[in-house]
Motif scaffolding. Structure first.
Motif, PDB file in Angstrom:
ATOM      1  N   ILE A   1       0.719  -1.223  -0.199  1.00 24.21           N
ATOM      2  CA  ILE A   1       0.290   0.032   0.133  1.00 24.21           C
ATOM      3  C   ILE A   1       0.681   1.335   0.047  1.00 24.21           C
ATOM      4  O   ILE A   1       0.415   2.235  -0.648  1.00 24.21           O
ATOM      5  N   GLN A   2       1.928   1.244   0.618  1.00 26.40           N
ATOM      6  CA  GLN A   2       2.860   2.428   0.706  1.00 26.40           C
ATOM      7  C   GLN A   2       3.427   2.541  -0.416  1.00 26.40           C
ATOM      8  O   GLN A   2       3.515   3.878  -0.964  1.00 26.40           O
ATOM      9  N   MET A   3       3.717   1.617  -1.090  1.00 22.88           N
ATOM     10  CA  MET A   3       4.438   1.714  -2.707  1.00 22.88           C
ATOM     11  C   MET A   3       3.405   2.319  -3.485  1.00 22.88           C
ATOM     12  O   MET A   3       3.880   3.005  -4.523  1.00 22.88           O
ATOM     13  N   LYS A   4       2.162   1.938  -3.347  1.00 23.52           N
ATOM     14  CA  LYS A   4       0.992   2.547  -4.329  1.00 23.52           C
ATOM     15  C   LYS A   4       1.048   4.041  -4.043  1.00 23.52           C
ATOM     16  O   LYS A   4       0.833   4.752  -4.942  1.00 23.52           O
ATOM     17  N   LEU A   5       1.195   4.353  -2.705  1.00 20.44           N
ATOM     18  CA  LEU A   5       1.085   5.942  -2.459  1.00 20.44           C
ATOM     19  C   LEU A   5       2.145   6.757  -2.900  1.00 20.44           C
ATOM     20  O   LEU A   5       2.088   8.086  -3.098  1.00 20.44           O
ATOM     21  N   ASN A   6       3.201   5.884  -3.265  1.00 23.45           N
ATOM     22  CA  ASN A   6       4.451   6.863  -3.668  1.00 23.45           C
ATOM     23  C   ASN A   6       4.388   7.120  -5.169  1.00 23.45           C
ATOM     24  O   ASN A   6       3.710   6.302  -5.863  1.00 23.45           O
ATOM     25  N   PRO A   7       5.026   8.035  -5.651  1.00 23.37           N
ATOM     26  CA  PRO A   7       5.023   8.261  -7.260  1.00 23.37           C
ATOM     27  C   PRO A   7       5.594   7.215  -7.855  1.00 23.37           C
ATOM     28  O   PRO A   7       6.634   6.557  -7.430  1.00 23.37           O
ATOM     29  N   THR A   8       5.022   6.759  -9.027  1.00 20.54           N
ATOM     30  CA  THR A   8       5.502   5.646 -10.007  1.00 20.54           C
ATOM     31  C   THR A   8       6.843   5.915 -10.773  1.00 20.54           C
ATOM     32  O   THR A   8       6.874   7.139 -11.231  1.00 20.54           O
ATOM     33  N   PRO A   9       7.700   5.251 -10.372  1.00 17.09           N
ATOM     34  CA  PRO A   9       9.035   5.551 -11.096  1.00 17.09           C
ATOM     35  C   PRO A   9       9.113   5.555 -12.675  1.00 17.09           C
ATOM     36  O   PRO A   9       8.226   4.926 -13.291  1.00 17.09           O
ATOM     37  N   PRO A  10       9.660   6.611 -13.328  1.00 12.33           N
ATOM     38  CA  PRO A  10       9.612   6.485 -14.847  1.00 12.33           C
ATOM     39  C   PRO A  10      10.174   5.700 -15.413  1.00 12.33           C
ATOM     40  O   PRO A  10       9.847   5.526 -16.744  1.00 12.33           O
ATOM     41  N   ASP A  11      11.178   4.765 -14.701  1.00 15.31           N
ATOM     42  CA  ASP A  11      11.763   3.751 -15.388  1.00 15.31           C
ATOM     43  C   ASP A  11      10.743   2.337 -15.229  1.00 15.31           C
ATOM     44  O   ASP A  11      10.787   2.179 -14.067  1.00 15.31           O
ATOM     45  N   PRO A  12      10.686   1.764 -16.231  1.00 13.43           N
ATOM     46  CA  PRO A  12       9.676   0.448 -15.828  1.00 13.43           C
ATOM     47  C   PRO A  12      10.565  -0.421 -15.375  1.00 13.43           C
ATOM     48  O   PRO A  12      10.011  -1.137 -14.340  1.00 13.43           O
ATOM     49  N   ILE A  13      11.740  -0.903 -15.499  1.00 14.08           N
ATOM     50  CA  ILE A  13      12.537  -1.883 -14.734  1.00 14.08           C
ATOM     51  C   ILE A  13      12.677  -1.419 -13.345  1.00 14.08           C
ATOM     52  O   ILE A  13      12.453  -2.250 -12.355  1.00 14.08           O
ATOM     53  N   GLN A  14      12.894  -0.193 -12.783  1.00 16.02           N
ATOM     54  CA  GLN A  14      12.986   0.413 -11.522  1.00 16.02           C
ATOM     55  C   GLN A  14      11.404   0.199 -10.875  1.00 16.02           C
ATOM     56  O   GLN A  14      11.496  -0.347  -9.480  1.00 16.02           O
ATOM     57  N   ALA A  15      10.637   0.527 -11.705  1.00 15.99           N
ATOM     58  CA  ALA A  15       9.189   0.215 -11.094  1.00 15.99           C
ATOM     59  C   ALA A  15       8.708  -1.172 -10.651  1.00 15.99           C
ATOM     60  O   ALA A  15       8.434  -1.433  -9.935  1.00 15.99           O
ATOM     61  N   LYS A  16       9.434  -2.184 -11.430  1.00 13.42           N
ATOM     62  CA  LYS A  16       9.257  -3.529 -11.302  1.00 13.42           C
ATOM     63  C   LYS A  16       9.923  -3.828 -10.044  1.00 13.42           C
ATOM     64  O   LYS A  16       9.522  -4.925  -9.178  1.00 13.42           O
ATOM     65  N   VAL A  17      11.374  -3.357 -10.054  1.00 14.73           N
ATOM     66  CA  VAL A  17      12.321  -3.739  -8.825  1.00 14.73           C
ATOM     67  C   VAL A  17      11.249  -3.447  -7.544  1.00 14.73           C
ATOM     68  O   VAL A  17      11.330  -4.068  -6.635  1.00 14.73           O
ATOM     69  N   MET A  18      10.775  -2.183  -7.586  1.00 15.53           N
ATOM     70  CA  MET A  18      10.041  -1.425  -6.222  1.00 15.53           C
ATOM     71  C   MET A  18       8.965  -2.322  -5.854  1.00 15.53           C
ATOM     72  O   MET A  18       8.660  -2.438  -4.833  1.00 15.53           O
ATOM     73  N   MET A  19       8.246  -2.845  -6.932  1.00 10.99           N
ATOM     74  CA  MET A  19       7.308  -3.473  -6.744  1.00 10.99           C
ATOM     75  C   MET A  19       7.398  -4.855  -5.890  1.00 10.99           C
ATOM     76  O   MET A  19       6.354  -5.425  -5.532  1.00 10.99           O
ATOM     77  N   ALA A  20       8.391  -5.388  -6.287  1.00 14.34           N
ATOM     78  CA  ALA A  20       8.908  -6.771  -5.818  1.00 14.34           C
ATOM     79  C   ALA A  20       9.129  -6.458  -4.432  1.00 14.34           C
ATOM     80  O   ALA A  20       9.259  -7.768  -3.819  1.00 14.34           O
ATOM     81  N   MET A  21       9.653  -5.275  -4.019  1.00 15.95           N
ATOM     82  CA  MET A  21      10.183  -5.131  -2.611  1.00 15.95           C
ATOM     83  C   MET A  21       9.411  -5.817  -1.638  1.00 15.95           C
ATOM     84  O   MET A  21       9.585  -6.550  -0.496  1.00 15.95           O
ATOM     85  N   PRO A  22       7.972  -5.446  -1.534  1.00 17.21           N
ATOM     86  CA  PRO A  22       6.908  -6.121  -0.573  1.00 17.21           C
ATOM     87  C   PRO A  22       7.129  -7.741  -0.427  1.00 17.21           C
ATOM     88  O   PRO A  22       6.991  -8.192   0.506  1.00 17.21           O
ATOM     89  N   ILE A  23       7.175  -8.266  -1.816  1.00 14.65           N
ATOM     90  CA  ILE A  23       7.467  -9.579  -1.712  1.00 14.65           C
ATOM     91  C   ILE A  23       8.752 -10.383  -1.125  1.00 14.65           C
ATOM     92  O   ILE A  23       8.674 -11.098  -0.417  1.00 14.65           O
ATOM     93  N   VAL A  24       9.716  -9.482  -1.461  1.00 11.73           N
ATOM     94  CA  VAL A  24      11.058 -10.003  -0.830  1.00 11.73           C
ATOM     95  C   VAL A  24      11.028  -9.799   0.617  1.00 11.73           C
ATOM     96  O   VAL A  24      11.485 -10.722   1.271  1.00 11.73           O
ATOM     97  N   PHE A  25      10.486  -8.645   1.137  1.00 16.25           N
ATOM     98  CA  PHE A  25      10.587  -8.249   2.372  1.00 16.25           C
ATOM     99  C   PHE A  25       9.733  -9.309   3.298  1.00 16.25           C
ATOM    100  O   PHE A  25       9.822  -9.613   4.472  1.00 16.25           O
ATOM    101  N   THR A  26       8.690  -9.713   2.801  1.00 13.93           N
ATOM    102  CA  THR A  26       7.757 -10.341   3.449  1.00 13.93           C
ATOM    103  C   THR A  26       8.269 -11.577   3.680  1.00 13.93           C
ATOM    104  O   THR A  26       8.232 -12.348   4.769  1.00 13.93           O
TER     105      THR A  26
END
Length: 550
Positions: A483-508
């Motif tokens: 949810i926090q990631m959704k509230l943050n601005p979306t990165p302009p770089d698609p690869i970076q956006a995918k990495v950031m969205m994977a963080m919740p899974i990795v940390f879980t």
């Protein structure tokens, strides 16, 4: 990739690498432990010899050769302890702590000193050095039945008689107190010989070199081994490997201090009176056994005279509010490492909140709220910066379309935009960077505080120092992070956006093995952050151009 997200990604990546390394170590096969017998300590534990500096008799005469495992025992029981004392040396070869449960067993007491029947070989030993005097290998006469602290009594006393040799008579006296983990151990020496004697007394802790308990979070092991304290040299930990290799560094002679054997949550320590000269030692005994202790000289005893020498033995939990009052520096066995400056005050606040709530889980929640209030201005500035970045998302996307092939030009235009709109691109990293030392300090508080051991919160969380048995809190943590990631601005770089969205899974995944108390802290912190970030983002996005909020 803008600098704010680069730093955030590097912080997360470093944490992931460190935790992954711990997980690999956790899954490697444990080194083979050399087979030992319960009699190993007695067979290999020769009597220590005092140095010339103590200026007294150098003789070291071992006593009887009976094996600890087969020697008779007597049981002494108080409201807190159940001790088994062997006839060989009068050593405490097994000590149960009645107020603490064994790990993973709800109906068994925790065993600190152990004859090898549960997990370790671990003995509290003592003796006298001198011709005809008893050592930790001498057979003492035991009472006919076990001793128990009766109602209305504050103390129970165990007296062990050593065989008389050459007119020398020694009695080992052990006093157990109500409501205390302290045991007074002393020797009454009667000199019935025809000449004066100048003996020594030694008190040692003998233990195998295996770690006490393995923490479930990625195989992290807390320190296990001897520790020494003097007023001059302060607290000194000694690793078993250094003892084996002859590289152990610790104070050798002093007139104060103590020697201890430290392990996760618990400690045993010999605590002689301050002002009495003593010599400290640590030595390998073979078969993965080690001894650490001290030697004290006894004043010359004339023919027909009597003398007494002794020391207190503490064997119990590392209860921080009590250790300092028992002996100077004893509270240092609770070691938070380099983050003590944060962890110690954090534990004090947690303890104070625990007194108010009566529950460590609610204390963790309240301390999280307090930390959030303390860091509120910093968090608010950060979330405002991220909210403005979110508003500028379309303009940043247009810049990418215009200058996509000219990275230098794009970076220049982005920095001009940040400067014009008064946005700090690194502002979003500050809350995370500030939380990292607090997070690690709280981890060590949960890891090293016996008060948290088997401490329940509510429902399925019955041990805040262990992982969530059903992984409910880690899943909630991952959802809150998403949810926090959704509230943050979306990165302009698609690869970076995918990495950031994977963080919740990795940390879980990583948090599945963390202490549930730590995950509880992170969940509450995330929920408060979401509420604060949502409110600030809503205010900025709905503000009219030119207004203060905008």
């Amino acid at each position: 990739m803008d600098q704010r997200r680069l730093i955030l990604f590097l912080v997360f990546s470093f944490s992931l690498v460190m935790l992954w390394e711990g997980w690999i170590k956790h899954n490697n096969p444990a080194p083979a432990v050399q087979a030992t017998t319960a009699a190993g300590a007695a067979a290999d534990g020769s009597v220590p010899t005092p140095s010339v500096g103590l200026a007294a008799s150098q003789s070291a005469v071992p006593g009887g050769q009976a094996a600890t495992a087969t020697a008779p025992r007597v049981v002494v029981e108080t409201d807190l302890l159940r001790a088994e004392v062997s006839a060989e040396g009068g050593d405490i070869v097994r000590l149960e702590l009645k107020q603490h449960q064994a790990s993973g067993e709800s109906d068994a007491n925790f065993v600190l000193l152990d004859d090898g029947s549960v997990r370790h070989q671990y003995f509290a030993q003592s003796g006298l050095i001198g011709e005809g005097l008893p050592t930790h290998k001498t057979l003492f006469a035991l009472p006919a039945s076990e001793l128990a602290l009766k109602d209305g009594e504050d103390q129970v006393e165990l007296r062990l008689q050593a065989p008389e040799q050459n007119g020398l008579q020694a009695t080992k006296v052990m006093r157990f107190q109500r409501g205390s983990y302290l045991i007074d151990v002393s020797y009454e020496i009667n000199n019935g010989s025809g000449q004066a004697i100048a003996p020594h007394a030694y008190f040692q802790l003998t233990r195998d070199g295996n770690p006490a308990e393995q923490v479930e979070a990625f195989g992290v092991n807390t320190f296990t081994g001897p520790a020494f304290f003097t007023d001059a040299e302060k607290f000194q930990k000694v690793h078993f490997d250094d003892i084996t290799e002859g590289k152990a560094k610790f104070v050798k002679n002093a007139s104060d201090g103590w020697v201890a054997m430290v392990q996760h949550y618990f400690v045993s320590a010999w605590l002689p009176e301050q002002g009495a000269q003593r010599e400290y030692f640590a030595r390998p005994l073979g078969n993965n056994l080690f001894s650490a202790g001290l030697i004290m000289p006894v004043a010359s005893i004339e023919p027909g005279a009597q003398a007494t020498v002794g020391s207190r033995l503490y064997a119990g939990p590392q209860e921080q509010d009590k250790l300092e009052g028992i002996a100077p520096g004893l509270d240092l066995v609770v070691d938070y490492g380099w983050l003590t400056v944060i962890a110690a005050p954090l534990f004090w606040v947690l303890s104070w909140l625990h007194k108010l709530t009566g529950n460590w889980g609610w204390a963790i929640i309240l301390v999280t709220v307090l930390l959030k209030i303390i860091f509120f201005p910093l968090s608010a500035a950060s979330y405002k910066s991220m909210a403005k970045m979110r508003v500028l998302g379309p303009r940043l996307q247009r810049m990418k379309e215009l200058y996509g092939n000219d990275k230098a030009k794009m970076q220049q235009e982005m920095m001009n935009l940040y400067r014009t709109e008064k946005i700090n691109p690194l502002g979003g990293c500050l809350p995370i960077l500030v939380q990292i030392p607090v997070f690690i300090a709280l981890y060590w508080v949960l890891l090293g505080s016996v008060e948290m051991r088997h401490a329940p919160w509510l429902g399925w969380i019955q041990d805040l120092s262990a992982k969530d048995p059903y992984f409910i809190l880690p899943i909630i943590m991952g959802a809150s992070m998403l949810i926090q990631m959704k509230l943050n601005p979306t990165p302009p770089d698609p690869i970076q956006a995918k990495v950031m969205m994977a963080m919740p899974i990795v940390f879980t995944f990583m948090f599945l093995w963390f202490p549930s108390g730590l995950v509880l802290y992170w969940v509450v912190n995330n929920i408060l952050s979401i509420a604060q970030q949502w409110q600030i983002t809503r205010m900025i996005e709905s503000a009219k151009p030119g207004s203060k909020d905008a």
